[in-house]
Design an enzyme around this catalytic site. Structure first.
Site, short mmCIF file in Angstrom:
data_model
loop_
_atom_site.label_atom_id
_atom_site.label_comp_id
_atom_site.label_asym_id
_atom_site.label_seq_id
_atom_site.Cartn_x
_atom_site.Cartn_y
_atom_site.Cartn_z
N TYR A 155 46.45 38.48 45.86
CA TYR A 155 46.73 38.07 47.17
C TYR A 155 47.44 37.30 47.78
CZ TYR A 155 41.99 40.84 46.74
OH TYR A 155 40.92 41.57 46.57
N LYS A 193 42.36 41.69 32.22
CA LYS A 193 42.81 42.98 31.71
C LYS A 193 44.24 42.92 30.94
CE LYS A 193 42.83 47.63 32.14
NZ LYS A 193 41.53 48.22 31.56
N ASP A 200 37.07 46.26 33.38
CA ASP A 200 36.41 47.57 33.50
C ASP A 200 35.14 47.32 32.55
OD1 ASP A 200 38.37 47.24 31.31
OD2 ASP A 200 38.37 49.44 31.00
N ASP A 245 37.18 39.30 43.35
CA ASP A 245 36.74 39.60 44.75
C ASP A 245 35.64 40.77 44.52
OD1 ASP A 245 36.46 40.13 47.51
OD2 ASP A 245 38.63 40.86 47.60
N ASP A 300 31.04 41.14 44.69
CA ASP A 300 30.38 42.23 45.48
C ASP A 300 29.60 42.94 44.62
OD1 ASP A 300 31.58 40.91 47.80
OD2 ASP A 300 32.56 42.85 48.42
#
Ligand code: NAD
Length: 357
Positions: A143, A193, A225, A249, A253
């Site tokens: 980001y 990852k 994942d 992020d 959520d």
């Protein structure tokens, strides 16, 4: 009063004013029971500041926040400011505060109170004992990395974003994960990852180093994942989950959704300077001014503030226990109301919490 805590309070926009005033009453009562005073320093940010000061984050608010023991924020934004110049959108206030205060870590507890299990989209037996914290890196990674907007043409048109982490950024977030775990059940799950990304391999290397230096904390490692799957298959297994800005992020959520009500979830942004506490929901302009907003996410944010910034863990415990009892006794604002429960408004909900302190 044996001590006084200086708290910058930013109601912001929409339901912000209502939930903050309810929360202040709860904090004042909880403080008075331990002879601590709250010096509330009210400041503007978001749309309310755009209207008066012409900018979403006035310098005066930044200066006060830097000097305070903690910052408590309601919410910012709303349709009134949807068409303002993007450079001064209300949401810039939160990004600006994070930057000015050096807040590189977001802490989001995901807890499902026993009386709220039915609100989760997951089966009741899966959400039994869900109580974990997501520690999200907040100022690095993709980001904030370099990016190239789309260029070229036809099939060659391309764009890219760069995911980059420096050792110091990973080390400091791991440290927060360790400290958080030590105050809880002592388990850290580092999410990356590393089977694909070089930045994740550095992340994992530093996570493993941190684990070696902290033998009293139990570390494990998941690919993102798998972590996303485990959060719906067996969410009760987690204690502290630490991850990058992008993965955090998305996972935070997912965590909010499994809890069943965004009106109940608190958050903290912490780092070098004064920490910032706020509920995870927005300014809910559709219900503003009606006195029906759920104040519990903000009240629980204030409890986090007591634990992490004000050195008042006993007050945090007391507020959290009072919220839990309020829910157990069936008090509900409209967003979480079901048949047979006791429907209350924002102020009444705060009154009930106060009565159980
Ligand atoms: P929202 O969280 O404000 O509202 C989503 C839905 O949840 C609405 O139906 C709302 O009524 C309900 N809701 C939210 N909080 C509630 C509460 N405490 N009690 C009862 N019901 C509640 O999200 P949105 O509608 O996407 O955004 C509205 C505005 O808030 C936008 O301007 C957005 O940019 C802003 N926003 C601000 C923040 C922040 O300040 N940190 C975060 C998210 C969105």
């Amino acid at each position: 009063m044996s001590q006084v805590k200086n708290i910058v309070v930013i109601p912001g926009d929409g339901i912000g004013t209502e939930i903050i005033s309810a929360t202040r009453r709860v904090v004042d009562e909880a403080f008075s029971q331990v002879s601590v005073g709250a010096n509330w320093i009210e400041k503007r940010a978001g749309g309310a500041a755009i209207d008066v000061d012409g900018v979403p984050l006035p310098q005066d608010t930044i200066d006060a926040a830097k000097k305070a023991d903690a910052v408590l924020l309601g919410a910012v934004g709303g349709p009134k400011w949807d068409k303002v110049d993007p450079a001064i959108r209300p949401e810039k206030a939160i990004l600006g505060l994070r930057k000015e205060l050096g807040l590189f870590c977001n802490l989001r507890p995901i807890k499902i109170f026993p009386s709220m299990r039915a609100y989760s989209p997951l089966k009741a037996e899966l959400v039994d004992k869900v109580d974990f914290v997501i520690v999200r890196e907040l100022t690095g990674g993709i980001y904030f990395g370099q990016r190239q907007e789309a260029s070229g043409s036809g099939e060659q048109e391309a764009a890219w974003d760069k995911e980059e982490y420096a050792r110091y950024e990973v080390e400091r977030i791991m440290q927060i994960a360790v400290e958080t775990a030590k105050k809880r059940r002592g388990q850290v799950t580092s999410v990356d990852k590393a089977n694909v990304l070089a930045s994740s391999r550095l992340w994992r290397k530093i996570a493993e180093e941190t684990a070696q230096k902290n033998a009293d904390v139990n570390f494990d490692y998941l690919y993102v994942d798998n972590a996303a799957q485990q959060m719906v298959v067996k969410p009760g297994q987690f204690d502290v989950l630490v991850t990058t800005n992008l993965f955090g992020d998305i996972l935070s959520d997912e965590g909010a959704v499994i809890s069943g009500s965004i009106g109940l979830l608190p958050s903290a942004s912490i780092g070098q300077g004064t920490a910032l506490y706020e509920p995870i929901h927005g300014s809910a302009p559709d219900i503003m001014g009606q006195g029906i907003a759920n104040p519990l996410g903000t009240i629980l944010s204030a409890a986090m503030m007591c634990r992490y910034s004000l050195d008042l863990p006993q007050v945090a415990d007391k507020i959290e226990a009072a919220v839990e009892r309020t829910l157990e006794e069936g008090y509900r604002t409209g967003d979480i109301y079901t048949e047979g429960m006791k429907r209350v408004g924002t102020d009444q909900m705060a009154d009930v919490v106060i009565s159980y302190l």
